[in-house]
Design an enzyme around this catalytic site. Structure first.
Site, PDB file in Angstrom:
ATOM      1  N   GLY A  60      -6.335  -5.045  -6.145  1.00 10.24           N
ATOM      2  CA  GLY A  60      -5.910  -4.409  -4.894  1.00 10.24           C
ATOM      3  C   GLY A  60      -4.608  -4.974  -4.364  1.00 10.24           C
ATOM      4  O   GLY A  60      -3.721  -4.230  -3.918  1.00 10.24           O
ATOM      5  N   CYS A  61      -4.464  -6.278  -4.424  1.00 11.97           N
ATOM      6  CA  CYS A  61      -3.253  -6.916  -3.908  1.00 11.97           C
ATOM      7  C   CYS A  61      -2.046  -6.598  -4.782  1.00 11.97           C
ATOM      8  O   CYS A  61      -0.936  -6.435  -4.276  1.00 11.97           O
ATOM      9  CB  CYS A  61      -3.461  -8.421  -3.770  1.00 11.97           C
ATOM     10  SG  CYS A  61      -4.731  -8.815  -2.538  1.00 11.97           S
ATOM     11  N   THR A  62      -2.260  -6.456  -6.081  1.00 14.21           N
ATOM     12  CA  THR A  62      -1.177  -6.067  -6.974  1.00 14.21           C
ATOM     13  C   THR A  62      -0.766  -4.630  -6.690  1.00 14.21           C
ATOM     14  O   THR A  62       0.434  -4.322  -6.608  1.00 14.21           O
ATOM     15  CB  THR A  62      -1.602  -6.240  -8.446  1.00 14.21           C
ATOM     16  OG1 THR A  62      -1.886  -7.621  -8.664  1.00 14.21           O
ATOM     17  CG2 THR A  62      -0.510  -5.783  -9.405  1.00 14.21           C
TER      18      THR A  62
END
Length: 161
Positions: free
Chosen positions: A51-53
């Site tokens: 998700g953060c990527t």
């Protein structure tokens, strides 16, 4: 032992809390460095996770239009400077990633606390974004955002085509 200290959420009109953090390149970065121009400050749970990527790459891919509208983008997580450097290099990120390992800035912005993670209540970093105007005041707050589609929503709210 997990620290569950509650943090107060900021509101539009509040003065953005000042901070100085280390960036992925080892430089010291202060919010004051960007005084006089608008800043998009976003907090994310952990570098190099799916998700953060997705979110970081979305900011990277839209950076031209955001910068064209005058915005500087800064990402903040509790990750070490070394991990952030790997994240930036692996995903060709083109904006500063700031390390808040002791969670001081997370607490100032109300982005550390209880959250729902896949149906469980846990304490951690709350994915959030703040738009800070040229005078250092918060114009928009977005707590508990989703990684996917967040930048499109942000661009829409800010009137950036």
């Amino acid at each position: 032992m997990t620290d569950t200290t509650a943090t107060t959420r900021l509101q539009p009109g509040d003065t953005a809390p000042a901070f100085t953090l280390m960036a992925d390149d080892g430089a010291s970065v202060s919010l004051a460095d960007y005084a006089g121009g608008p800043v998009i400050l976003y907090f994310y749970p952990e570098a190099m996770t799916p998700g953060c990527t997705t979110q970081a790459c979305d900011f990277r891919d839209n950076l031209g239009s955001l910068q064209g509208a005058g915005y500087t983008v800064l990402g903040v997580s509790k990750d070490s400077v070394a991990k952030l450097a790997r994240f930036r290099e692996e995903d060709h990120l083109t904006f500063p990633l700031l390390s808040d390992e002791d969670l001081t800035v997370h607490r100032l912005y109300g982005t550390w606390g209880e959250k729902n993670s896949y149906g469980r209540i846990v304490t951690g970093s709350i994915r959030s974004t703040f738009v800070i105007d040229a005078d250092g005041r918060i114009s928009h707050t977005f707590y508990s955002t989703k990684a996917t589609g967040h930048v499109a929503m942000l661009r829409s709210k800010l009137g950036i085509s």
